[in-house]
Design a protein around this motif. Structure first.
Motif, PDB file in Angstrom:
ATOM      1  N   SER A  19       0.852  -1.185   0.000  1.00 52.79           N
ATOM      2  CA  SER A  19       0.000   0.000   0.000  1.00 52.79           C
ATOM      3  C   SER A  19       0.896   1.245   0.000  1.00 52.79           C
ATOM      4  O   SER A  19       1.973   1.248   0.603  1.00 52.79           O
TER       5      SER A  19
ATOM      6  N   TYR B 130      -7.176  -1.895  -4.507  1.00 52.52           N
ATOM      7  CA  TYR B 130      -8.503  -2.226  -3.972  1.00 52.52           C
ATOM      8  C   TYR B 130      -8.408  -3.261  -2.842  1.00 52.52           C
ATOM      9  O   TYR B 130      -9.075  -3.127  -1.814  1.00 52.52           O
TER      10      TYR B 130
ATOM     11  N   HIS C  16      -7.361  -2.070   0.657  1.00 47.92           N
ATOM     12  CA  HIS C  16      -8.483  -1.408   1.339  1.00 47.92           C
ATOM     13  C   HIS C  16      -9.414  -2.456   1.951  1.00 47.92           C
ATOM     14  O   HIS C  16      -9.808  -2.344   3.127  1.00 47.92           O
ATOM     15  N   VAL C  17      -9.742  -3.477   1.166  1.00 48.68           N
ATOM     16  CA  VAL C  17     -10.650  -4.512   1.664  1.00 48.68           C
ATOM     17  C   VAL C  17     -10.007  -5.288   2.805  1.00 48.68           C
ATOM     18  O   VAL C  17     -10.650  -5.570   3.824  1.00 48.68           O
TER      19      VAL C  17
ATOM     20  N   ARG D  64     -10.092  -3.268   5.967  1.00 50.09           N
ATOM     21  CA  ARG D  64     -11.452  -3.212   6.510  1.00 50.09           C
ATOM     22  C   ARG D  64     -11.866  -4.557   7.106  1.00 50.09           C
ATOM     23  O   ARG D  64     -12.538  -4.602   8.139  1.00 50.09           O
TER      24      ARG D  64
ATOM     25  N   GLU E  95     -17.487  -0.974  -1.746  1.00 44.95           N
ATOM     26  CA  GLU E  95     -16.934   0.248  -1.165  1.00 44.95           C
ATOM     27  C   GLU E  95     -15.584   0.587  -1.799  1.00 44.95           C
ATOM     28  O   GLU E  95     -15.275   1.760  -2.072  1.00 44.95           O
ATOM     29  N   SER E  96     -14.781  -0.420  -2.067  1.00 46.03           N
ATOM     30  CA  SER E  96     -13.435  -0.171  -2.588  1.00 46.03           C
ATOM     31  C   SER E  96     -13.442   0.373  -4.010  1.00 46.03           C
ATOM     32  O   SER E  96     -12.480   1.039  -4.427  1.00 46.03           O
ATOM     33  N   THR E  97     -14.487   0.109  -4.768  1.00 44.11           N
ATOM     34  CA  THR E  97     -14.510   0.569  -6.159  1.00 44.11           C
ATOM     35  C   THR E  97     -14.611   2.084  -6.270  1.00 44.11           C
ATOM     36  O   THR E  97     -14.405   2.638  -7.360  1.00 44.11           O
TER      37      THR E  97
ATOM     38  N   LEU F 232     -12.588   4.092  -4.743  1.00 43.90           N
ATOM     39  CA  LEU F 232     -11.273   4.657  -4.440  1.00 43.90           C
ATOM     40  C   LEU F 232     -10.712   5.432  -5.631  1.00 43.90           C
ATOM     41  O   LEU F 232     -10.931   5.077  -6.779  1.00 43.90           O
TER      42      LEU F 232
END
Length: 443
Positions: A217, A334, A337-338, A341, A367-369, A371
């Motif tokens: 990341s 993506y 992020h997932v 979470r 939710e990640s889409t 970003l």
């Protein structure tokens, strides 16, 4: 280890798109070992996407396998797989079944999709677990005998972790999780890097560190990125097997490879793998899900020996493989992020029955889409610079990459949207698969 009190039905699966007659013979020997040592009912499942001549050679190998009571071989080409999927989709009565069929059996290479097909067929065969192997790997030998991972996979998979502890299995598991089922058993590999990029390291170690570090990341510290690079794609190193070591724990995803893993059906019947095409690493998501949900697993040391087949370095294979590697780097925008979470959700990923919640996973994917793509634009810039430094065919690939940037960015986001769509449909598809017989052409 003591064997389980009742004989499980297991799916020992090998997806392949290449010649692998030796792997088929070795897999059959592992299946016979599972019957002999644990009384298992083994469904040996070969999902064959190779060309016609290679499939015919595989069929001859399967036909000549020695009779092994308790082992049933299913050798399915893509036509048979497609037929099964169509009938399962009809039974599931899901909207846009043709699109879902494309996600399950795409025309391009997809490591996640081929394993998803194995999951559904395992459900259709009434299996308690699915045990995944790869065609570009082989079993180690110790004292002249093959070192089969199923030795550790069968005894405890699906049973409460407390039973393994009571039987004397070494444990590092929090006692508060002892009532949860053992959901994953796995090890890694020895030998060649799991991703065929050792040539980059040989050409320029600094460039290798820069490129491999791109799957971290963007907000990680430099020290954390360096640590990731050092352990990335190296598996268990090169030391051969000398004796068994197994630990009950919440398994670190970096310590397990998908060529050497088994899942309890309660995991893969709830959440599939990403169906992304032309992307390496698309089949690792469930390792993270099991870990972040705090589900117990057994990590052992019956590592498989990895090798690379030569097609990845041919004039056509090289750019195709490098594209898969770049798409993997972009996917991490993506997935990080997932994963973050899911780690924050922890126990909330599980329902009252200690099963993962597909709806929670779907929501996190969607939710990640949203970003920002800026981080992936940065990744492409760094890859371009690095590959041009290497020169030769790497520089030529960078030229190709420069014309394909927008498409790659779109595909990376679309892959996540497709995964969310499949995850949402998955429970209904699994229910339908359980009552869908295999096609008559099943071998």
């Amino acid at each position: 280890m003591n064997q389980a009190p009742t004989a499980p039905r297991i799916c020992l699966a090998l997806p392949t798109n290449r010649a692998c007659s030796a792997a088929l013979t070795a897999l059959h020997a592992e299946a016979a070992y599972a019957v002999r040592e644990f009384g298992a009912d083994v469904r040996l499942l070969v999902l064959d996407s190779s060309d016609e001549a290679t499939r015919a050679a595989h069929a001859r190998v399967v036909a000549e396998l020695p009779a092994a009571p308790g082992v049933t071989v299913h050798h399915l080409d893509e036509d048979a797989q497609r037929d099964f999927l169509r009938r399962a989709l009809t039974g599931a009565r899901l909207p846009d079944p043709e699109r879902l069929l494309d996600l399950m059996l795409p025309s391009a290479v997809s490591y996640g999709a081929c394993t998803n097909r194995a999951f559904l067929l395992a459900a259709a065969l009434g299996c308690d677990s699915m045990h995944r192997r790869d065609s570009d790997s082989t079993y180690q030998l110790h004292a002249g005998q093959p070192v089969f991972p199923v030795h550790h996979e069968l005894p405890w998979l699906g049973r409460p972790a407390a039973e393994a502890t009571a039987a004397g299995v070494r444990t590092g598991l929090d006692p508060a999780r002892a009532d949860r089922p053992v959901s994953l058993v796995g090890a890694s590999f020895i030998g060649a890097l799991s991703v065929d990029i050792a040539e980059i390291r040989d050409l320029d170690e600094a460039v290798y560190h820069d490129v491999v570090g791109l799957w971290a990341s963007a907000d990680w510290s430099e020290e954390r990125k360096r640590d990731l690079v050092e352990e990335s794609f190296t598996g268990a190193g090169t030391d051969p097997f000398t004796g068994d070591l197994a630990t009950l724990t919440v398994v670190d995803p970096m310590r397990v490879d998908m060529c050497n893993v088994a899942f309890d059906h309660a995991v893969y019947e709830r959440v599939p793998l990403p169906p992304a095409t032309d992307t390496i690493g698309s089949d690792y998501f469930l390792l993270h899900l099991v870990h972040d949900a705090g589900l117990p697993g057994i990590q052992h040391n019956r590592h498989i020996e990895n090798f690379h087949t030569p097609e990845r370095r041919t004039d056509t294979g090289f750019p195709a493989y490098q594209r898969r590697f770049v798409k993997f780097l972009l996917s991490m925008r993506y997935f990080h992020h997932v994963y973050d979470r899911m780690a924050a959700e922890g126990d909330r990923l599980l329902d009252a029955d200690r099963h993962v919640r597909p709806g929670t996973v779907t929501a996190l994917l969607r939710e990640s889409t949203a970003l920002d793509r800026a981080e992936n634009v940065w990744r492409l810039d760094r890859v371009d610079t690095a590959y041009r430094k290497l020169g030769g065919r790497y520089a030529a690939f960078a030229e190709q990459l420069a014309t394909d940037r927008d498409r790659l960015l779109d595909e990376a986001e679309q892959d996540i949207e497709d995964y969310a769509r499949l995850t949402e449909a998955w429970p209904a598809l699994v229910r339908a698969a359980r009552t869908t017989p295999l096609a008559p052409m099943d071998g």
